[in-house]
Design an enzyme around this catalytic site. Structure first.
Site, short mmCIF file in Angstrom:
data_model
loop_
_atom_site.label_atom_id
_atom_site.label_comp_id
_atom_site.label_asym_id
_atom_site.label_seq_id
_atom_site.Cartn_x
_atom_site.Cartn_y
_atom_site.Cartn_z
N SER A 92 -33.22 -0.40 38.92
CA SER A 92 -33.50 -1.65 38.21
C SER A 92 -34.51 -1.39 37.09
O SER A 92 -34.20 -0.70 36.14
CB SER A 92 -33.97 -2.72 39.20
N HIS A 118 -27.95 -5.31 37.37
CA HIS A 118 -27.47 -6.54 38.03
C HIS A 118 -26.49 -7.28 37.12
O HIS A 118 -26.56 -8.50 36.94
CB HIS A 118 -28.65 -7.44 38.40
#
Length: 205
Positions: free
Chosen positions: A120, A161
């Site tokens: 991330s 994401h």
């Protein structure tokens, strides 16, 4: 560039073992950088990530540039087999690395061959510019930043994401539209990027 080995993840750590063992062996010592999450009171995902790495057979030691001197951080990078940069707020991560004087040491170590695993925010910071992440992470939460120029280890900005699991699909669509002038790679939670020997490959995450 040809000597670098990076594994960039959106969420799941399943590919780590297959990436790391051929490069540094089973039981390798991973330096875990938790910095991106230090501004949040709930850091449960860090324990999950540490546990996942240990379950895969690795030794995990925290290497936190916010808590040690630049010299100590640099020395620690020489005592690990790979570095893992966790998720959180990418603006805080970049600002904290710069404030601590740790950004150049990290880049230099990776360019010399230290395997880099980023999830991330840890994936996002490796690119040329983190500005496109402003719709996913709040820049106002971050350590002071005078520039959004990333670590420049790769030539695209990873947007994790990508299926909208964090913040909803609308933010992903807006990022695609508002930052169309940037080189973006939208990475789903079930994908990972491997950058090795100058080649970039998308694998199952």
């Amino acid at each position: 560039m040809p000597d670098m080995d990076l594994l960039l993840l959106s969420r799941w750590l399943t590919p780590v073992r297959d990436f790391l063992v051929p490069r540094v062996g089973a039981g390798a010592r991973i330096g875990f950088i938790p910095t991106a999450s230090s501004i949040y009171p709930d850091q449960a995902w860090l324990d999950l990530d540490r546990g996942s790495l240990r379950d895969q057979g690795f030794e995990v030691v925290d290497v936190d540039p916010e808590l040690v001197s630049a010299a100590t951080f640099t020395r620690a990078l020489g005592e690990i087999d790979a570095v893992f940069v966790s998720g959180g707020n990418v603006f805080h991560l970049l600002g904290a690395l710069r404030h601590a004087g740790a950004d150049r040491a990290l880049v230099d170590a990776v360019r010399r061959g230290l395997p880099y695993i980023g999830v991330s925010a840890g994936a996002c910071v490796t690119g040329p510019d983190i500005a496109p992440l402003a719709l996913l992470d709040d820049p106002a939460e971050a350590a002071p930043l005078t520039s959004t120029t990333g670590l420049e280890l790769i030539d695209v900005t990873v947007v994790p994401h990508a299926e909208g699991t964090v913040g909803g699909r609308g933010r992903i669509d807006r990022t695609r539209q508002e930052f169309a002038d940037h080189r973006l790679h939208f990475l789903r939670d079930d994908e990972a990027l491997v950058i090795s020997g100058g080649t970039t490959t998308v694998i199952a995450g």
